[in-house]
Enzyme design. Structure first.
Site, short mmCIF file in Angstrom:
data_model
loop_
_atom_site.label_atom_id
_atom_site.label_comp_id
_atom_site.label_asym_id
_atom_site.label_seq_id
_atom_site.Cartn_x
_atom_site.Cartn_y
_atom_site.Cartn_z
N SER A 56 17.42 -39.42 86.11
CA SER A 56 18.57 -38.73 87.42
C SER A 56 18.99 -37.63 86.56
O SER A 56 18.82 -36.73 85.61
CB SER A 56 18.90 -39.49 88.25
OG SER A 56 19.06 -38.80 89.45
N ASP B 238 12.97 -40.52 92.39
CA ASP B 238 14.77 -40.95 91.34
C ASP B 238 14.59 -42.39 90.84
O ASP B 238 14.37 -43.12 92.01
CB ASP B 238 16.24 -40.76 92.97
CG ASP B 238 17.34 -40.90 91.19
OD1 ASP B 238 17.30 -41.89 90.82
OD2 ASP B 238 18.25 -39.32 91.72
#
Length: 276
Positions: free
Chosen positions: A47, A162
């Site tokens: 991320s 993610d």
């Protein structure tokens, strides 16, 4: 007298974890490691950690990354002002994509100055997907495609979001990449830190917006994955960023200072283990 054989150089890996704006502390970590002469041989990120890691592997130093991120922080509201008819995300992600392409460039993983890989999650199977080939900005986009907020990212026939739900601090990935000394940076506060923060003072907490609610729902189960994700690291650096909101990208300088402080507290242990 026979000379002792020279010890082989250890391959030092840096794992940069997820955490939205809290991950800006990674810049402070890199700054101190640079100044203290701790070399980084490879990076893995998830991320926001994927973004900072990609920029560093691209050849940007900590000061240059700081300048880029401050500029991005000033645009944070315009990046969210990209509404979509809900399909797989509340915003189109077009502006985010354009920014990533601008700051990272159309560079391939194989052309980076340092080995780098990032983690995403296959939304259909729940599997960890390691991205280490193709265009770097695509890997970073997939690794940071926050479910519900950003659209699912299609990569090589898979639909990715993610990576924080499967590997929030990718220590295990660095091991597979060949690192034999791993520094992990975790910016996801533990339960005690969050409870302590919530109990501080007597003022009523600020009401969360929809983005904050989504991030908190996503992150509550991730708190329980972090400890496992960190296992195998030689040194863990944990900046005290519980007071930073998920979308407080305007607090870049504060985050960087917290990263610097935490790294200064760990650098002697890093040097002791590395015998630097």
């Amino acid at each position: 007298m026979k000379r002792s054989a020279k010890l082989p150089k250890r391959k030092i890996g840096l794992a940069l974890g997820s955490g939205a704006a809290r991950g800006l502390a990674h810049i402070g970590v890199l700054s101190v490691l640079e100044k203290e002469g701790v070399p980084i041989d490879m990076i893995a990120g998830t991320s926001i950690g994927a973004l900072i890691g990609a920029l560093y592997a691209r050849g940007k130093n900590a000061d240059r990354i700081k300048d880029l991120v401050i500029e991005l922080g000033s645009k944070r509201l315009s990046l969210l002002a990209d509404p979509a008819l809900p399909k797989t995300g509340l915003i189109k992600g077009r502006k985010v994509k354009n920014v990533l392409k601008s700051v990272i460039g159309n560079i391939d993983f194989r052309d980076l100055k340092l080995p780098f890989a990032c983690v995403a999650t296959d939304i259909n199977s729940g599997e960890e997907v390691v991205i280490k080939q193709g265009l770097v900005w695509e890997g970073v986009m997939a690794s940071g495609s926050i479910p519900v907020i950003l659209p699912v990212f299609k990569w090589q026939g898979r639909y990715l979001v993610d990576g924080s739900s499967v590997n929030p601090v990718p220590v295990s990935l660095l091991k597979r990449m060949g690192a034999d000394f791993i520094i992990a940076v975790n910016v996801i506060p533990d339960v005690d830190s969050r409870v302590e923060l919530a109990n501080e003072g007597h003022t009523e907490a600020k009401a969360p917006n929809i983005f904050s609610v989504i991030m908190q729902i996503i992150n509550i189960p991730i708190y329980r994955v972090v400890e496992y994700s960190l296992s195998g690291a030689d040194v863990v650096i944990e900046p005290q960023v519980a007071s930073i909101g998920h979308f407080d990208f305007h607090r870049t300088q504060e985050c960087i200072l917290k990263g610097e402080s935490a790294t200064q507290a760990s650098v002697l242990e890093i040097k002791r283990q590395l015998k630097v």
